[in-house]
Design an enzyme around this catalytic site. Structure first.
Site, PDB file in Angstrom:
ATOM      1  N   ASP A 102      39.807  38.747  41.016  1.00 13.95           N
ATOM      2  CA  ASP A 102      40.937  37.954  40.534  1.00 13.95           C
ATOM      3  C   ASP A 102      41.781  37.465  41.705  1.00 13.95           C
ATOM      4  OD1 ASP A 102      42.961  37.090  38.396  1.00 13.95           O
ATOM      5  OD2 ASP A 102      44.164  38.360  39.725  1.00 13.95           O
ATOM      6  N   TYR A 104      48.999  33.278  45.797  1.00 13.28           N
ATOM      7  CA  TYR A 104      48.778  34.341  46.775  1.00 13.28           C
ATOM      8  C   TYR A 104      48.524  33.755  48.162  1.00 13.28           C
ATOM      9  CZ  TYR A 104      47.921  37.104  42.508  1.00 13.28           C
ATOM     10  OH  TYR A 104      48.004  37.711  41.272  1.00 13.28           O
ATOM     11  N   LYS A 132      44.412  31.370  38.616  1.00 10.38           N
ATOM     12  CA  LYS A 132      45.587  31.157  37.783  1.00 10.38           C
ATOM     13  C   LYS A 132      46.073  29.713  37.886  1.00 10.38           C
ATOM     14  CE  LYS A 132      46.677  36.005  38.313  1.00 10.38           C
ATOM     15  NZ  LYS A 132      45.750  36.303  39.411  1.00 10.38           N
ATOM     16  N   GLY A 135      48.376  46.319  38.927  1.00 12.18           N
ATOM     17  CA  GLY A 135      49.395  47.280  39.336  1.00 12.18           C
ATOM     18  C   GLY A 135      49.240  48.662  38.747  1.00 12.18           C
ATOM     19  N   ASN A 179      51.639  51.082  39.950  1.00 14.48           N
ATOM     20  CA  ASN A 179      53.042  50.632  39.855  1.00 14.48           C
ATOM     21  C   ASN A 179      53.579  50.203  41.206  1.00 14.48           C
ATOM     22  OD1 ASN A 179      53.571  52.736  37.098  1.00 14.48           O
ATOM     23  ND2 ASN A 179      54.048  50.547  37.076  1.00 14.48           N
ATOM     24  N   GLY A 213      52.740  50.991  44.072  1.00 16.50           N
ATOM     25  CA  GLY A 213      52.718  51.980  45.149  1.00 16.50           C
ATOM     26  C   GLY A 213      53.276  53.336  44.813  1.00 16.50           C
ATOM     27  N   LEU A 243      52.738  55.439  42.450  1.00 21.13           N
ATOM     28  CA  LEU A 243      51.739  56.423  42.044  1.00 21.13           C
ATOM     29  C   LEU A 243      50.676  56.658  43.106  1.00 21.13           C
ATOM     30  CD1 LEU A 243      51.340  55.371  38.321  1.00 21.13           C
ATOM     31  CD2 LEU A 243      52.182  57.580  39.145  1.00 21.13           C
ATOM     32  N   ALA A 244      50.830  56.022  44.249  1.00 19.37           N
ATOM     33  CA  ALA A 244      49.867  56.210  45.342  1.00 19.37           C
ATOM     34  C   ALA A 244      50.562  56.731  46.597  1.00 19.37           C
ATOM     35  CB  ALA A 244      49.137  54.904  45.642  1.00 19.37           C
TER      36      ALA A 244
END
Length: 324
Positions: free
Chosen positions: A45, A50, A76, A224, A227, A229, A231-232
């Site tokens: 994707d 971007y 997109k 995401g 979220n 970052g 959760l990482a």
């Protein structure tokens, strides 16, 4: 008509390769995409936004090496790129290409955007087109007005392209559930790319959106899953400094994961992928080693006791699907 699902469970999200937050050189970007392919990823994707076209260029340069029928590609619409030698700001992307991003959800702009993406990608087939950020900060309170422009413009254009076979599917790529719900009520989308609204820390999508998708046979791609970052191991949530309550929730989840010998990142990825309406998850990655690590985390065994305790402690809803 049957809706076209992107292949999963693990895909590749292209925002980092548009130089999101920091510059990534071409060699590193190519290595990340090759690592994704070598890890078995077949869904990619990207978006014009971007890096003002940079991500699309990089995707095309790598994906042209592989048989076109062997992968699924989404990009997109909703952001046209206009030449601007001054390299205007396009936060959070840095050192992008010399184009100014112009939001436009009209019919003509959508058709133009698809044609422009063909050129940047150097590919003759785009499988899925998402209407990008149709409730983002740049719209503010005007998102409902823009939704109406998109409904009569972008939605109509993408539906026509699907009907003639130029696209296999279309939908919305957003970070709010409300535009997706409205699209289901007023149009015939196939798939949504929903960022940050179904994760270990945040699940508003289960209230209305996911049941509606299940009834309609509409698929969801989760962006995401960490979220942005938090959760990482990071300190950001929704690309901003995480609020204290989210940090506290993450810490409670991490304690449970540690107690059972599970990596919180595996738990985060596998939680998102377990819901039946979710076709794929697309964690972003800038470097090959992170891509390979995501693939490993996706396959790691998470003890059943982790899911049981997360539900018992009301850290995730008791009735959400979790891996077997």
């Amino acid at each position: 008509m049957p809706h076209f699902p992107p292949p999963g469970p693990l895909g590749f999200g292209g925002a980092p390769l548009g130089n999101m937050f920091e510059r990534v050189d071409d060699v590193t970007a190519e290595a990340a995409l090759v690592a994704a392919w070598d890890s078995g990823v077949r869904y990619f994707d990207t978006a014009p936004h971007y890096g003002s076209g940079l991500s699309e260029h990089r995707f095309g340069n790598v994906l042209r090496q592989y048989p076109r029928e062997d992968f699924t590609l989404s990009t997109k619409v909703g952001r046209l790129l206009r030449p601007d030698a001054g390299r205007p700001d396009n936060a959070p992307f840095v050192d992008g290409l010399p184009f100014r991003v112009q939001p436009d959800y009209s019919y003509d702009a959508t058709m133009r955007s698809i044609e422009d993406s063909y050129q940047r990608l150097g590919l003759a087939q785009i499988d899925i087109a998402f209407v990008h950020d149709l409730a983002a900060d740049h719209l503010g309170d005007a998102w409902e007005e823009q939704f109406e422009i998109a409904r009569t413009g972008a939605f109509r254009a993408l539906t026509q392209l699907r009907e003639v076979g130029a696209l296999k599917a279309w939908g919305l790529g957003v970070n709010l559930t409300e535009p997706c719900i409205r699209a289901l009520e007023q149009a015939d989308p196939d798939v949504f790319l929903l960022a940050g609204r179904y994760s270990l820390l945040n699940q508003p999508a289960v209230e209305r959106l996911f049941p509606m998708c299940g009834e309609r046979g509409v698929h969801v791609v989760i962006g995401g899953p960490y979220n942005s970052g938090l959760l990482a191991g990071g300190r950001t949530f929704d690309y901003k400094d995480a609020p204290p309550e989210m940090i506290a929730g993450r810490d409670r989840i991490a304690t449970i994961c540690d107690r059972h010998g599970a990596d919180i990142r595996s738990v985060a990825l596998q939680f998102c992928a377990a819901h039946p309406v979710v076709a794929a998850i697309i964690p972003g990655a800038k470097r090959a080693e992170k891509v390979t690590e995501n693939a490993r985390l996706m396959e790691a065994v998470v003890p059943a006791a982790v899911w049981q305790e997360l539900k018992h402690e009301q850290l995730i809803p008791a009735d959400v699907p979790t891996p077997n």
